[in-house]
Design a protein around this motif. Structure first.
Motif, short mmCIF file in Angstrom:
data_model
loop_
_atom_site.label_atom_id
_atom_site.label_comp_id
_atom_site.label_asym_id
_atom_site.label_seq_id
_atom_site.Cartn_x
_atom_site.Cartn_y
_atom_site.Cartn_z
N TYR A 99 0.75 -1.12 0.01
CA TYR A 99 0.04 -0.17 0.06
C TYR A 99 1.12 1.39 -0.11
O TYR A 99 0.42 2.23 -0.45
CB TYR A 99 -0.79 -0.01 1.30
N ASP A 100 2.18 1.02 0.63
CA ASP A 100 2.98 2.50 0.59
C ASP A 100 3.78 2.29 -0.31
O ASP A 100 5.02 3.12 -0.26
CB ASP A 100 3.46 2.60 2.19
N ILE A 125 -8.72 3.16 0.05
CA ILE A 125 -8.44 3.18 1.43
C ILE A 125 -7.30 2.06 1.75
O ILE A 125 -7.55 0.75 1.19
CB ILE A 125 -9.33 3.44 2.21
N ARG A 126 -6.58 2.26 2.80
CA ARG A 126 -5.84 1.22 3.25
C ARG A 126 -6.43 -0.13 3.80
O ARG A 126 -5.93 -1.08 3.35
CB ARG A 126 -4.89 1.63 4.44
N ALA A 127 -7.69 0.10 4.42
CA ALA A 127 -8.17 -1.10 4.76
C ALA A 127 -9.12 -2.27 3.94
O ALA A 127 -9.53 -3.00 4.28
CB ALA A 127 -9.29 -0.59 5.90
N ALA A 128 -9.22 -1.58 2.73
CA ALA A 128 -10.04 -2.33 1.65
C ALA A 128 -9.57 -3.70 1.54
O ALA A 128 -10.33 -4.63 1.51
CB ALA A 128 -10.06 -1.56 0.35
N GLN A 160 -5.10 -6.32 -3.33
CA GLN A 160 -4.49 -5.15 -3.43
C GLN A 160 -3.84 -4.79 -4.92
O GLN A 160 -3.74 -3.63 -5.21
CB GLN A 160 -3.09 -4.96 -2.28
N GLY A 161 -3.35 -5.67 -5.59
CA GLY A 161 -3.04 -5.44 -6.84
C GLY A 161 -3.84 -4.73 -7.89
O GLY A 161 -3.55 -3.75 -8.51
N TYR A 172 -7.21 1.50 -9.01
CA TYR A 172 -8.21 2.34 -8.66
C TYR A 172 -7.49 3.50 -7.73
O TYR A 172 -8.00 4.88 -7.92
CB TYR A 172 -9.19 1.78 -7.50
N ARG A 173 -6.49 3.42 -7.03
CA ARG A 173 -5.91 4.42 -6.29
C ARG A 173 -5.21 5.30 -7.32
O ARG A 173 -5.06 6.64 -6.89
CB ARG A 173 -4.80 4.12 -5.50
#
Length: 386
Positions: free
Chosen positions: A86-87, A191-194, A289-290, A295-296
């Motif tokens: 994420y970071d 968001i980080r939690a997704a 997350q990939g 989306y991010r």
């Protein structure tokens, strides 16, 4: 990767790996590989899917004489060489680099050009940008379930009347302030939690994916879409909760409210349990997350300036749009489908809504999708230079 289980595919499709594709080792499904010299068709999947989502399309295209290539895109499945911390760095997941992935893949297979690039869901904008940036390579394009409204616009005629500074879109505050507070799923996915929310879903990963695919399909009878009037909180709140969620809920909590019954699951012919199990096993291994990084890239606005390089440019190769008639994705961004037809694409030859299909159109109604794709290819390949 040799220890991974076999993929439940028709015998005419094979699974393989191609190395050194823009820093990736790409996992690719391939059909029509038996003879050389065939025109190539590239298929690009969306979220939360895989190359596997094209399993019902590939044999028909191969039977018609095409060499069909469908990769697990960057961030997905059995393709490796990406990091989704994420970071970590977002830039590898931006649209222009996803086009570079596609370009590198077709080049690795020995093609200077392909007959068509076909993208579904988030694969649709990738396909659109492929056609926009390299029309010499991607000689036709089919966008599925996500219309393309064109590149972001540059500020215009602002020398004497400066444009306002970019600010957070007020629609998100307005959504949160509605009597029934809401949030947009793309910003939730950012968001980080997704990822953790989905991986640790209370109902389990299998039931989460079953509920997610059901909720966005024609099997969910409340999917009766219509055009929205504007990008505003009151209009967006008309979308189903898988697009505009209740503010306090996660995506697993959202789709759990519409979980199909045991009888509905047993009757589901387009995604039986054996095929769902493959999606479950792959996402259990990789996480989401990939895909969420894509989306991010969009919600952050970090790469808008790069995309503005092509402001005002149109897709000039033959183009087509296909979506399920019961798919809200066609209308989730007000005016997009109209802009695609009137200004973004200069050579659009078809815009089709398929009865009996929601968002997963090529899985829900493969027969009609195959018919439309083959008709489009017959029209366009005929006029392409050799």
């Amino acid at each position: 990767m040799t220890s991974l289980p076999d993929i439940p595919l028709p015998s005419s499709i094979r699974s393989r790996y191609v190395e050194n594709i823009n820093g990736l080792t790409m996992h690719v499904l391939e059909a029509g590989f038996e003879t050389r010299g065939r025109p190539c068709v590239l298929l690009l999947h969306g979220f939360p899917e895989l190359a596997f989502s094209w399993r019902k399309v590939m044999p028909a295209l191969a039977q018609a004489g095409y060499h069909v290539i469908a990769p697990d895109q960057r961030g997905y499945g059995r393709t490796t060489g990406w990091s989704a911390e994420y970071d970590g760095e977002l830039a590898p997941f931006r649209l222009t680099n996803l086009v570079r992935d596609a370009l590198g893949l077709v080049s690795a297979f020995g093609y200077r050009s392909v007959a068509a690039v076909i993208g579904h869901d988030f694969g649709s904008p990738v396909a659109a940008w492929c056609a926009l940036l390299r029309p010499d390579v991607f000689r036709a394009v089919v966008m599925m379930s996500a219309p393309f409204a064109g590149p972001p616009k540059l500020p215009f005629d602002t020398a004497d009347k400066p444009a306002p500074r970019a600010a957070d879109d007020p629609v998100h505050r307005e959504l949160a302030g509605l009597p029934r507070p809401r949030k947009h799923y793309q910003w939730y996915y950012s968001i980080r939690a997704a990822n953790a929310d989905m991986m640790s879903a209370r109902q389990g990963l299998r039931d989460f994916l079953r509920g997610y695919y059901h909720h966005k399909s024609a099997n969910w009878k409340d999917n009766q879409p219509y055009p929205l009037k504007s990008w505003s909180a009151d209009e967006l709140a008309k979308l189903p909760t898988y697009y505009v969620m209740d503010l306090a809920k996660t995506m697993p909590e959202t789709v759990a409210e519409e979980m199909p019954s045991s009888a509905e699951i047993a009757a589901n012919a387009w995604l039986p349990d054996a095929e769902l199990a493959f999606y479950v096993s792959e996402y259990a291994r990789t996480g989401f997350q990939g895909g969420l990084q894509w989306y991010r890239c969009g919600t952050s606005g970090a790469f808008d300036a790069e995309l503005q390089l092509w402001s005002g440019k149109t897709i000039d190769v033959p183009s087509c749009f296909i979506a399920g008639r019961q798919d809200w994705g066609t209308y989730q961004r007000a005016g997009a489908v109209e802009a695609m037809q009137s200004s973004a694409c200069s050579a659009m030859v078809g815009c089709h809504l398929v009865n009996g299909a929601g968002h997963w159109v090529q899985q829900e109604q493969p027969g009609e999708v195959n018919r439309l794709l083959l008709h489009f290819l017959e029209q366009t390949v005929r006029v392409q230079p050799s």
